[in-house]
Design a protein around this motif. Structure first.
Motif: not given
Lengths: 535, 535
Positions: B135-145, B150-154
């Protein structure tokens, strides 16, 4: 410990991980040495092998591991992880050891010998420091040994006059010795730490501001350090006593809170004194004495048992670690052998200085004591003999490396480390034999302490009534005045301090550990009557 | 603490003295904050004010003092003395906290819910980490945050999935909650620390050696960390059990030796694992569980009482200090407010991830449990709600500052600190209300735990006998197999491990604290008969 050195590489994750791992290995080794020391000490004690007490065993383990590390190739990496900062020593290892000295002090035998103990530890330590300092200076002038400036000789004299109670006392307890002797040795070695550190600090200040200082200022400085630190320590102790008296924490489910607060006070006292530029060590020592005497009896029974064990545990760990470290350090250090002369003559001089201390003060104390209370020569010899040097001297020598110019501090440090090792191994190993040779070994520690003491106390309390006959010089009268003030302190304590600071009403037999072992004995009242009848 | 930073000025005596004094003042302030936290926490608890538990109070004190220091001019000097090295945190503060989690675990309720706890903490934490990370990765991809690789998101997902037991559980105990719920919440939050740290380490390794890694290697890495650390911890625990079983230290005058050795083992386990490049935290946690279950019962009664209090004390101090520090840190840190979006979305995502964990695993567990043992929805909601983040997440975030590139680690650290503060204050303050709203508050902790448990245990032990009828899919059978193996572990423990590692003969009711409170009750045997008659 050693991990405090990881910081430089902190932003290099790979290197940091390696260093953290190495720190882990270093600490692992230290823990194993600790475990080994405890086990070895226990085995030796169980087999009544008194030639190698626990402290000596720890020291030897340190020496051996240090020697092995020294001849192996891995020296540098091991060296790095063992060379702990002296902040760690001063902030984490020393405070529990010193606090425990004060906290384990038995109030009654201590107060009944209060005058003698103060004479030995204040006047005597001053004499010993001066004698050592002057002799070392003269030795330097006469080219017998490395020459140090006079003030630095006095600093060395002060720091080397701090005796260590642990090893000798554990043997005293094991063999069982006379209660008065025990109180003297213990009380003297506890209080002379405070005196030595105050003297050292005063000399250190004199050195750094050598211009425009007169003798009067030196005295003021000394009193500032000693009295100031003592007051801070006593003050914190009193505050803790009042807190625990009125906070109502001595109920069952609050034991953890009670203990948490209790263990924070000593450290608070230490840091308060350090923050005020006073001596934290002196302060925590007096906090220990006051907390044992007043605060302790305001705790719930469970917490009392817990905090005793807690401080015992912490100080055992710290102490064993210190002895291991000292052994390790002396094996690892690249000692320049030009110091051998300094070490040998220093040992000779401290033996002379301690004789001046013990036999001089012993003479003074005996001047005022009645015939049946005089300190016998055997006790004086035992006291003279039990002056081994330990953690406190080591700590101050460590400090002197920073305080003094490169070569001087290093010389003092090397000499002190060597003296610690020699005295711990020689004196520690021979104390048992010595005590037996002097015939001061009792038939058992507990009985001696319990029985002997009550009589002593009563004698002491009555001495001033049946002894008011004028006898002797003005000096003697002054000494007696001093002893009387010690007695009036006991009265003050019993009538005002104990009722004010504790929950029990002035009968401070209640908070004495030994009483638990003497329930079946006659009560103090019948004992007192008995004594009067006998006397 | 802060004094670890004195080193640079070490050869400047004047400066060193000033710094030592400043260190003294810094530590003094820290001690006063500790005392204040304990006193405030106690007063609030006594007035049954559950909106501000002790952890929240400590956090607030840190926030306030930090805020005051921030607006005053003295910021820099205070800042210096509070900014302790993370080595201090990892080597001195965290180990006692984690060990105490394992050590205070009640073996019986824990083992009777073993299957569910392992499901929630291993599978559930894995699910939660992955969900958060994705979710954090997707949030980053969608410019929400703020966008992270990806590995750092995990990695962030793993570290933020470690829940903290302290605050919620102290309220559970205070209010008295259902015994199964208590065991679930406690067991889950203890074991998920181990899982989270293993996942974090695995991801960290994957990141640093990103090329040539396949999914299989990741699994191997994970197993290496988790199983390796667990084995080291369990191994050290077993060794300690055997040592205390055969050393014959459980006699009166050896209590100090016994306790010294006992308290060295956890640290030994921690350092052993670190030295082997494994996770010290995971290792010390399992050492805690094993030492409580086996070694503890080989101690003398006095030592048992002492070590329980000792670890409780040390961990209380460490924990309170950690919460104060976290509050202080968030007030002092110059947070860039570009992170606000990251923080807000992270909070949303961890709520979702925890729901996926709890309700998903709850469904799985309920598939195999018989009707009368199903985890009710109220319990699942309570478990979902009690996922506040504490010392472990903070520690891993602190680690990530070193592991990750400058900006990324800082973002994760800021977000984690904020999440810790928000969850501790919000969830901690509202747990009481929540528990009452869900109607899972019992009539008293002790009775509930004692009574409820025996029945549960018997049900559990008999469940596999009367439930062998085939029912449902192959997946369900597999799950049941797993539960059965949990039960057979209990059997193994009772028949082989306990007799081998402890002095008592397999009847591990003996070493359970609760039993002391239930002496007057019917014996397990009559209870069991009673249960059979009823069922």
């Amino acid at each position: 410990m050693s991990e405090l050195q990881i910081s430089p590489a902190i932003h290099d994750p790979q290197g940091q991980e390696k260093q953290q791992q190495a720190a882990g290995v270093g600490i692992l080794l230290q823990i194993m040495m600790l475990v080994l020391s405890f086990v070895l000490g226990h085995v030796l004690r169980r087999h009544k092998f008194y030639y190698l007490p626990e402290a000596s065993a720890s020291l030897l383990i340190g020496l051996i591991v240090g020697g092995l590390a020294n001849i192996s190739n891995t020296e540098t990496s091991i060296r790095t992880w063992f060379n702990f900062h002296d902040e760690f020593f001063f902030l984490f290892l020393l405070p529990p050891i010193i606090f425990q000295s004060g906290f384990s002090l038995q109030p009654k035998p201590f107060f009944s010998n209060f005058g003698a103990i103060v004479t030995f530890s204040v006047l005597g330590t001053f004499v010993a420091s001066m004698v050592t300092g002057v002799l070392v200076y003269l030795g330097g002038v006469m080219f017998l040994m490395y020459k140090l400036p006079f003030v630095e000789c006095l600093m060395f004299g002060s720091l080397i006059s701090a005796t260590d109670p642990v090893t000798v006392l554990s043997i005293f307890q094991e063999l069982g010795s006379d209660v008065n002797l025990y109180a003297l040795v213990f009380g003297e070695s506890v209080l002379n730490d405070a005196m030595a550190i105050s003297l050292y600090r005063t000399m250190s200040l004199v050195r750094s501001q050598s211009a425009g200082q007169n003798f009067f200022m030196v005295i003021v400085r000394f009193l500032e350090t000693f009295v100031g630190s003592m007051s801070a320590g006593v003050g914190v102790g009193f505050i803790s006593a009042l807190l625990f008296k009125y906070a109502g924490l001595d109920v069952d489910n609050l034991q953890n809170l009670e203990c948490c607060l209790f263990v924070l006070f000593p450290y608070f006292s230490y840091m308060l004194a350090e923050g005020l530029s006073l001596s934290g060590i002196v302060s925590i020592l007096f906090t220990g004495i006051v907390m044992k005497h007043y605060t302790y009896s305001n705790l719930s029974t469970n917490s009392q048992r817990f905090v005793s064990s807690f401080f015992h545990l912490i100080s055992s760990l710290a102490e064993t670690f210190v002895f291991i470290y000292m052994g390790f350090d002396i094996a690892m250090e690249n000692h320049s052998w030009s110091h051998v002369g300094f070490i040998l003559f220093s040992i000779l001089f401290i033996v002379i200085a301690r004789a001046a201390n013990v036999f001089g003060c012993g003479y003074l104390v005996n001047l005022v004591r009645p015939a049946h209370r005089k300190i016998p020569m055997t006790h004086q010899k035992a006291l003279w003999y039990s002056g081994l040097r330990g953690a406190m001297a080591f700590a101050l020598a460590l400090q002197s490396v920073h305080d003094l110019p490169e070569g001087h501090g290093q010389t003092i440090f090397t000499a002190t480390t060597a003296i610690v090792v020699v005295t711990v191994l020689l004196i520690g190993g021979s104390t048992g034999t010595m005590l037996e040779a002097l015939e001061v070994v009792g038939d058992g520690h507990d009985t001696t302490l319990g029985d002997g003491f009550e009589v002593v106390n009563n004698r002491y309390m009555t001495r001033f009534d049946d002894e008011d006959s004028p006898s002797g010089s003005g000096f003697r009268t002054k000494l007696r005045e001093f002893h009387k003030s010690a007695a009036s302190f006991t009265e003050l304590d019993k009538n005002y301090l104990t009722p004010f600071f504790t929950s029990n009403n002035g009968d401070y037999d209640d908070d004495d550990d030994n009483n638990e072992q003497h329930h079946e004995e006659i009560t103090p009242f019948t004992r007192r009557v008995d004594f009067y009848n006998r006397g």
